[in-house]
Each structure stands twice: as C-alpha cells, then as structure tokens.
Design a protein around this motif. Sequence first.
Motif, PDB file in Angstrom:
ATOM      1  N   MET A 176      36.518  49.546  29.354  1.00  0.00           N
ATOM      2  CA  MET A 176      36.239  49.563  27.949  1.00  0.00           C
ATOM      3  C   MET A 176      35.324  50.747  27.630  1.00  0.00           C
ATOM      4  SD  MET A 176      35.041  46.128  25.858  1.00  0.00           S
ATOM      5  CE  MET A 176      35.451  45.099  27.238  1.00  0.00           C
ATOM      6  N   LYS A 177      35.468  51.282  26.453  1.00  0.00           N
ATOM      7  CA  LYS A 177      34.585  52.350  25.994  1.00  0.00           C
ATOM      8  C   LYS A 177      33.583  51.738  25.017  1.00  0.00           C
ATOM      9  CE  LYS A 177      38.003  55.940  26.585  1.00  0.00           C
ATOM     10  NZ  LYS A 177      38.876  56.911  25.936  1.00  0.00           N
ATOM     11  N   VAL A 178      32.314  51.833  25.385  1.00  0.00           N
ATOM     12  CA  VAL A 178      31.242  51.226  24.603  1.00  0.00           C
ATOM     13  C   VAL A 178      30.301  52.324  24.113  1.00  0.00           C
ATOM     14  CG1 VAL A 178      29.354  49.547  24.621  1.00  0.00           C
ATOM     15  CG2 VAL A 178      31.357  49.174  26.092  1.00  0.00           C
ATOM     16  N   VAL A 179      29.964  52.276  22.842  1.00  0.00           N
ATOM     17  CA  VAL A 179      28.931  53.138  22.293  1.00  0.00           C
ATOM     18  C   VAL A 179      27.745  52.252  21.955  1.00  0.00           C
ATOM     19  CG1 VAL A 179      28.250  54.522  20.295  1.00  0.00           C
ATOM     20  CG2 VAL A 179      30.436  54.940  21.404  1.00  0.00           C
ATOM     21  N   THR A 180      26.575  52.606  22.476  1.00  0.00           N
ATOM     22  CA  THR A 180      25.367  51.891  22.103  1.00  0.00           C
ATOM     23  C   THR A 180      24.590  52.743  21.108  1.00  0.00           C
ATOM     24  OG1 THR A 180      23.934  52.779  23.852  1.00  0.00           O
ATOM     25  CG2 THR A 180      25.218  50.812  24.393  1.00  0.00           C
ATOM     26  N   VAL A 181      24.184  52.126  20.033  1.00  0.00           N
ATOM     27  CA  VAL A 181      23.311  52.772  19.060  1.00  0.00           C
ATOM     28  C   VAL A 181      21.932  52.180  19.325  1.00  0.00           C
ATOM     29  CG1 VAL A 181      22.837  53.220  16.629  1.00  0.00           C
ATOM     30  CG2 VAL A 181      25.213  52.979  17.426  1.00  0.00           C
ATOM     31  N   GLY A 182      21.124  52.936  20.011  1.00  0.00           N
ATOM     32  CA  GLY A 182      19.821  52.491  20.480  1.00  0.00           C
ATOM     33  C   GLY A 182      19.753  52.694  21.984  1.00  0.00           C
ATOM     34  N   ARG A 183      18.714  53.377  22.429  1.00  0.00           N
ATOM     35  CA  ARG A 183      18.556  53.701  23.851  1.00  0.00           C
ATOM     36  C   ARG A 183      17.364  52.987  24.474  1.00  0.00           C
ATOM     37  NH1 ARG A 183      19.179  59.846  22.309  1.00  0.00           N
ATOM     38  NH2 ARG A 183      21.407  60.130  22.605  1.00  0.00           N
ATOM     39  N   GLY A 184      16.807  52.023  23.777  1.00  0.00           N
ATOM     40  CA  GLY A 184      15.627  51.308  24.255  1.00  0.00           C
ATOM     41  C   GLY A 184      15.968  50.299  25.343  1.00  0.00           C
ATOM     42  N   ARG A 185      15.132  49.295  25.472  1.00  0.00           N
ATOM     43  CA  ARG A 185      15.317  48.310  26.537  1.00  0.00           C
ATOM     44  C   ARG A 185      16.665  47.613  26.470  1.00  0.00           C
ATOM     45  NH1 ARG A 185       9.339  45.699  26.598  1.00  0.00           N
ATOM     46  NH2 ARG A 185       8.420  47.227  28.001  1.00  0.00           N
ATOM     47  N   ILE A 186      17.075  47.199  25.283  1.00  0.00           N
ATOM     48  CA  ILE A 186      18.350  46.485  25.166  1.00  0.00           C
ATOM     49  C   ILE A 186      19.515  47.468  25.273  1.00  0.00           C
ATOM     50  CG2 ILE A 186      19.821  45.066  23.695  1.00  0.00           C
ATOM     51  CD1 ILE A 186      17.263  43.796  22.554  1.00  0.00           C
ATOM     52  N   GLY A 187      19.581  48.454  24.385  1.00  0.00           N
ATOM     53  CA  GLY A 187      20.694  49.406  24.386  1.00  0.00           C
ATOM     54  C   GLY A 187      20.793  50.195  25.669  1.00  0.00           C
ATOM     55  N   GLY A 188      19.672  50.740  26.119  1.00  0.00           N
ATOM     56  CA  GLY A 188      19.664  51.511  27.367  1.00  0.00           C
ATOM     57  C   GLY A 188      19.891  50.635  28.580  1.00  0.00           C
ATOM     58  N   GLY A 189      19.304  49.436  28.566  1.00  0.00           N
ATOM     59  CA  GLY A 189      19.486  48.511  29.693  1.00  0.00           C
ATOM     60  C   GLY A 189      20.926  48.067  29.847  1.00  0.00           C
ATOM     61  N   LEU A 190      21.551  47.675  28.738  1.00  0.00           N
ATOM     62  CA  LEU A 190      22.953  47.253  28.805  1.00  0.00           C
ATOM     63  C   LEU A 190      23.868  48.431  29.132  1.00  0.00           C
ATOM     64  CD1 LEU A 190      23.057  44.721  25.846  1.00  0.00           C
ATOM     65  CD2 LEU A 190      23.299  44.202  28.292  1.00  0.00           C
ATOM     66  N   ALA A 191      23.544  49.617  28.642  1.00  0.00           N
ATOM     67  CA  ALA A 191      24.350  50.798  28.972  1.00  0.00           C
ATOM     68  C   ALA A 191      24.406  51.001  30.481  1.00  0.00           C
ATOM     69  CB  ALA A 191      23.786  52.039  28.279  1.00  0.00           C
ATOM     70  N   GLY A 192      23.263  50.883  31.145  1.00  0.00           N
ATOM     71  CA  GLY A 192      23.230  51.039  32.598  1.00  0.00           C
ATOM     72  C   GLY A 192      24.009  49.957  33.325  1.00  0.00           C
ATOM     73  N   ILE A 193      23.849  48.726  32.890  1.00  0.00           N
ATOM     74  CA  ILE A 193      24.562  47.598  33.507  1.00  0.00           C
ATOM     75  C   ILE A 193      26.069  47.755  33.320  1.00  0.00           C
ATOM     76  CG2 ILE A 193      24.990  45.113  33.335  1.00  0.00           C
ATOM     77  CD1 ILE A 193      21.976  44.814  32.607  1.00  0.00           C
ATOM     78  N   TRP A 194      26.495  48.060  32.098  1.00  0.00           N
ATOM     79  CA  TRP A 194      27.929  48.195  31.827  1.00  0.00           C
ATOM     80  C   TRP A 194      28.530  49.403  32.535  1.00  0.00           C
ATOM     81  CZ3 TRP A 194      26.949  47.081  26.001  1.00  0.00           C
ATOM     82  CH2 TRP A 194      26.901  45.701  25.798  1.00  0.00           C
ATOM     83  N   SER A 195      27.787  50.473  32.670  1.00  0.00           N
ATOM     84  CA  SER A 195      28.286  51.635  33.423  1.00  0.00           C
ATOM     85  C   SER A 195      28.557  51.244  34.869  1.00  0.00           C
ATOM     86  CB  SER A 195      27.279  52.787  33.368  1.00  0.00           C
ATOM     87  OG  SER A 195      27.221  53.332  32.078  1.00  0.00           O
ATOM     88  N   LYS A 196      27.637  50.502  35.473  1.00  0.00           N
ATOM     89  CA  LYS A 196      27.824  50.030  36.857  1.00  0.00           C
ATOM     90  C   LYS A 196      29.005  49.087  36.977  1.00  0.00           C
ATOM     91  CE  LYS A 196      23.004  50.562  38.172  1.00  0.00           C
ATOM     92  NZ  LYS A 196      21.731  49.878  38.406  1.00  0.00           N
ATOM     93  N   ALA A 197      29.326  48.379  35.885  1.00  0.00           N
ATOM     94  CA  ALA A 197      30.459  47.447  35.888  1.00  0.00           C
ATOM     95  C   ALA A 197      31.786  48.167  35.647  1.00  0.00           C
ATOM     96  CB  ALA A 197      30.248  46.364  34.832  1.00  0.00           C
ATOM     97  N   GLY A 198      31.736  49.492  35.427  1.00  0.00           N
ATOM     98  CA  GLY A 198      32.958  50.266  35.281  1.00  0.00           C
ATOM     99  C   GLY A 198      33.330  50.658  33.866  1.00  0.00           C
ATOM    100  N   HIS A 199      32.495  50.333  32.907  1.00  0.00           N
ATOM    101  CA  HIS A 199      32.786  50.719  31.524  1.00  0.00           C
ATOM    102  C   HIS A 199      32.314  52.151  31.266  1.00  0.00           C
ATOM    103  CE1 HIS A 199      33.976  46.673  30.512  1.00  0.00           C
ATOM    104  NE2 HIS A 199      32.844  46.214  31.034  1.00  0.00           N
ATOM    105  N   GLU A 200      32.966  52.802  30.344  1.00  0.00           N
ATOM    106  CA  GLU A 200      32.542  54.131  29.906  1.00  0.00           C
ATOM    107  C   GLU A 200      31.574  53.924  28.744  1.00  0.00           C
ATOM    108  OE1 GLU A 200      34.460  57.953  27.649  1.00  0.00           O
ATOM    109  OE2 GLU A 200      35.730  56.888  29.110  1.00  0.00           O
ATOM    110  N   VAL A 201      30.328  54.332  28.919  1.00  0.00           N
ATOM    111  CA  VAL A 201      29.299  54.066  27.922  1.00  0.00           C
ATOM    112  C   VAL A 201      28.699  55.374  27.406  1.00  0.00           C
ATOM    113  CG1 VAL A 201      27.137  52.862  27.437  1.00  0.00           C
ATOM    114  CG2 VAL A 201      28.745  51.885  29.092  1.00  0.00           C
TER     115      VAL A 201
END
Length: 182
Positions: free
Chosen positions: A1-26
């Motif tokens: 899945m291609k995910v765009v996060t608007v926000g790079r803080g704890r939630i946005g940045g944290g989930l971006a890292g987790i989802w990238s490791k799970a194979g998503h394009e973030v």
Amino acid sequence: MKVVTVGRGRIGGGLAGIWSKAGHEVITLGRDGGDGSAADVVLIAVPGPAIAAALANVTGIAGKVSIDATNAYGQRSARFASQAHEIKSIIGGPTAKSFNTNWAVIYDQIGQQRVRPSNLFAADPDARQVTEQLIVDAGFDPVYVGDLEHARMLEDHLPLIQAVASAGLGPFFYRMAGPGQL
C-alpha cells in the motif's frame, strides 16, 4: 500500500517507520505540505487545531481514504461532529478515526508484548478494510467501534486515558477481547 502521512511527529513518524518495515511505501509530509497524489491512504497526525492548515498545503489527496489520528486538546471546531468529520469535509473521501487511542511513545515495544495490543477505530464502510489492515500491520488488533459517527467518542476518551497514565501506570497498552480470547 502507498501511505502518505501528514505529520512527522511521534504518531505520524512512528507509524511511517512501522509501516515501512511491514512493506508499505510511505511518504511523510510535514505541516509544510507536499504532493499526496501517489497515496492509497492518507494518515493525518497533526495537532487538532492544525488540521485545516496542514491539509491546505497537501495536493493530490481529494477523494482519497483518510485516517484521522488527531486528538482534541482544548477547543475544537464546533462546525463538525468530530475532527474526523472535519478531515472528511476537506479530503472528501471515506474516512476513519484510528491510532489516537494508543501511546506513540511506546510504539517500539508493540512487538514485545505477549499478545497484540488493541487499537480502537471507527470508520466509514469504504475506509474500514484499509484501516484494519494498517492497524494489523502496525502490530495491533483492530477493535471496530462502529461507523464514523462514533469518532467523537474516540476523541472524548482522552481525559480518561490521561488520568489512567497520570495515576501511576504511565504510557500503556490495552487489550479488549471477548471471553476466552485472552
């Protein structure tokens, strides 16, 4: 899945890292914005009062599935039933409320738990499947609370969560399960 996060803080940045490791394009965007046209889904993780301003700077997201991870601290717009409804009015696509009931500061400990922690969410029918998948891919078990009309309840619970943490537990995971599932 291609995910765009608007926000790079704890939630946005944290989930971006987790989802990238799970194979998503973030793609992570800050409040300064950028192009979200490649997204299958958009996660909004900015302070509640910054929603409109942050989304005004993001192009290419009209009609996309959105997930609202914001929390309501203090005042919020009286024009909308919830912050998720505000986001839906701006983006115009199916919307979910999720990831606002968990402590981002302990995202790095999700995989070390004996059982998967729960994550409460509300969603429009057309946002439910993608939201559930991203919840699972983040290491949580999804707990559906109903359609988007229930998003306000997920925002209003914040004082209870804060009280539990402040009373001595600190940031915590929670698990909601039917009998025999623990």
